[in-house]
Design an enzyme around this catalytic site. Structure first.
Site, PDB file in Angstrom:
ATOM      1  N   SER A 123       0.752  -1.199   0.153  1.00  0.00           N
ATOM      2  CA  SER A 123      -0.157   0.044  -0.077  1.00  0.00           C
ATOM      3  C   SER A 123       0.887   1.537   0.050  1.00  0.00           C
ATOM      4  O   SER A 123       0.420   2.472  -0.210  1.00  0.00           O
ATOM      5  CB  SER A 123      -0.949   0.064   1.248  1.00  0.00           C
ATOM      6  OG  SER A 123      -0.075  -0.187   2.696  1.00  0.00           O
ATOM      7  N   HIS A 144      -1.692  -2.416  -6.424  1.00  0.00           N
ATOM      8  CA  HIS A 144      -2.243  -2.248  -4.929  1.00  0.00           C
ATOM      9  C   HIS A 144      -3.699  -2.122  -4.957  1.00  0.00           C
ATOM     10  O   HIS A 144      -4.374  -1.293  -5.494  1.00  0.00           O
ATOM     11  CB  HIS A 144      -1.829  -0.850  -4.608  1.00  0.00           C
ATOM     12  CG  HIS A 144      -2.461  -0.256  -3.312  1.00  0.00           C
ATOM     13  ND1 HIS A 144      -2.562   1.067  -2.829  1.00  0.00           N
ATOM     14  CD2 HIS A 144      -2.716  -0.995  -2.271  1.00  0.00           C
ATOM     15  CE1 HIS A 144      -3.320   1.072  -1.727  1.00  0.00           C
ATOM     16  NE2 HIS A 144      -3.209  -0.152  -1.209  1.00  0.00           N
ATOM     17  N   GLU A 156      -4.402   0.422  -7.844  1.00  0.00           N
ATOM     18  CA  GLU A 156      -3.434   1.164  -8.368  1.00  0.00           C
ATOM     19  C   GLU A 156      -2.256   0.565  -9.141  1.00  0.00           C
ATOM     20  O   GLU A 156      -1.599  -0.387  -8.205  1.00  0.00           O
ATOM     21  CB  GLU A 156      -2.843   2.216  -7.331  1.00  0.00           C
ATOM     22  CG  GLU A 156      -3.901   3.171  -6.854  1.00  0.00           C
ATOM     23  CD  GLU A 156      -3.392   3.967  -5.486  1.00  0.00           C
ATOM     24  OE1 GLU A 156      -3.506   5.132  -5.436  1.00  0.00           O
ATOM     25  OE2 GLU A 156      -2.633   3.305  -4.636  1.00  0.00           O
ATOM     26  N   ASN A 195      -3.587   6.705  -0.973  1.00  0.00           N
ATOM     27  CA  ASN A 195      -3.074   6.708   0.566  1.00  0.00           C
ATOM     28  C   ASN A 195      -2.459   7.774   0.932  1.00  0.00           C
ATOM     29  O   ASN A 195      -2.427   8.378   2.076  1.00  0.00           O
ATOM     30  CB  ASN A 195      -2.189   5.452   0.713  1.00  0.00           C
ATOM     31  CG  ASN A 195      -2.835   4.290   1.010  1.00  0.00           C
ATOM     32  OD1 ASN A 195      -4.208   4.388   1.332  1.00  0.00           O
ATOM     33  ND2 ASN A 195      -2.414   3.116   1.148  1.00  0.00           N
TER      34      ASN A 195
END
Length: 294
Positions: A123, A144, A156, A195
């Site tokens: 992540s 991800h 992602e 994130n």
């Protein structure tokens, strides 16, 4: 290599992300092996997936035929060599620690077929830091998924300078077969996109809480009611796992050396107390069978 040549996928790690990624793979038509060194994790993974898929059938999200076919394509293994020997595409979903991932990728590089693509579900850790543990950096990519993978429709896909266009395209096509919306990032950065944005929100929320401006539950309430977010930042930390967030921030700090990237005091306290969120029954909130208590 193209998507038509991807027949077998192996997922490394049967934790909260890995087992659901494996089911997405099986539902997408791939022969799928879920590997974990811990037999108990594999047993729990199968139980959880059975329960989730039974609910899907009951809600008519899939029919019984699709259910049966998906499970017929999914197998479980504690033998890494056997799990990856025929794989065309491997997805790593182990703990968010660089040294652990590098060790896994070094082993995969030795055991997996030469043509196999090695993808990391990290992540936050960019794949260039992992790929150098292999002899195939052009076949290493970030892939991800978001938690929980069977619900969240986004992946992602992130290239490093060495990731080939072919590897990136095949990874995008694998996502499509898994019925997930993939976004390709041509330039890597720690934490990627979602994130980094969530992290900025979380840091500000933690600052406000630790400095006494508002209680964590009130911050969550304001974010949900005023900003229309489906879940507050502290609720999200509990859902994702406080340990996961802690390791992400610790990794970012080790990369940047910036004290602002270190895990905050409140997360450190939760880690030391073993209060990791929903999975332990206690995080910022207390989780009981009949609901949640602040």
């Amino acid at each position: 290599m193209n998507i038509d040549e991807i027949k077998r996928i192996t997922v490394i790690g049967a934790g909260q992300m890995g087992h659901q990624i494996a089911m997405l793979s099986a539902l997408g038509g791939f022969q799928t092996v879920l590997y974990d060194v811990n037999q108990e994790f594999l047993v729990k993974a199968k139980e959880k997936l059975t329960a989730i898929m039974n609910k899907w059938v009951a809600k008519k999200k899939i029919n019984q035929k699709a259910y049966d076919e998906a499970f017929s394509r999914l197998s479980f293994s504690q033998d890494l060599k056997e799990a990856v020997k025929d794989s065309d595409f491997i997805i790593e979903a182990v703990t968010e620690k660089l040294e652990v991932k590098r060790d896994v990728f070094a082993k995969l590089d030795q055991l997996a077929p030469a043509h196999a693509i090695l993808a990391s579900n990290s992540s936050t850790i960019v794949n260039s830091l992992i790929a150098s543990a292999t002899n195939r950096p052009e076949q290493v990519v970030n892939m991800h998924f978001f938690f929980p993978p069977l619900v969240m429709d986004c992946v992602e896909v992130v290239k490093s300078d060495e990731t080939s266009e072919e590897t990136a395209q095949v990874t995008m096509d694998v996502c499509k077969k898994m019925n997930r919306t993939a976004v390709l990032l041509h330039k890597e950065i720690s934490g990627f996109i979602a994130n980094r944005i969530l992290g900025a929100l979380q840091k500000e929320a933690v600052y406000l809480y630790e400095n006494g401006y508002a209680d964590f539950a009130d911050i969550d309430l304001i974010v949900k009611k005023a900003l229309n977010h489906p879940i507050g930042p502290f609720e999200l930390m509990d859902l994702s796992g406080i340990d996961v967030g802690y390791y992400v921030m610790q990794q970012q700090y080790e990369e940047s050396g910036n004290p602002a990237d270190k895990p905050p005091r409140c997360m450190e306290e939760k880690m030391n107390a073993g209060q990791l969120g929903r999975k332990t029954g206690q995080g910022f909130y207390t989780y009981e069978k009949d609901g949640v208590k602040a």
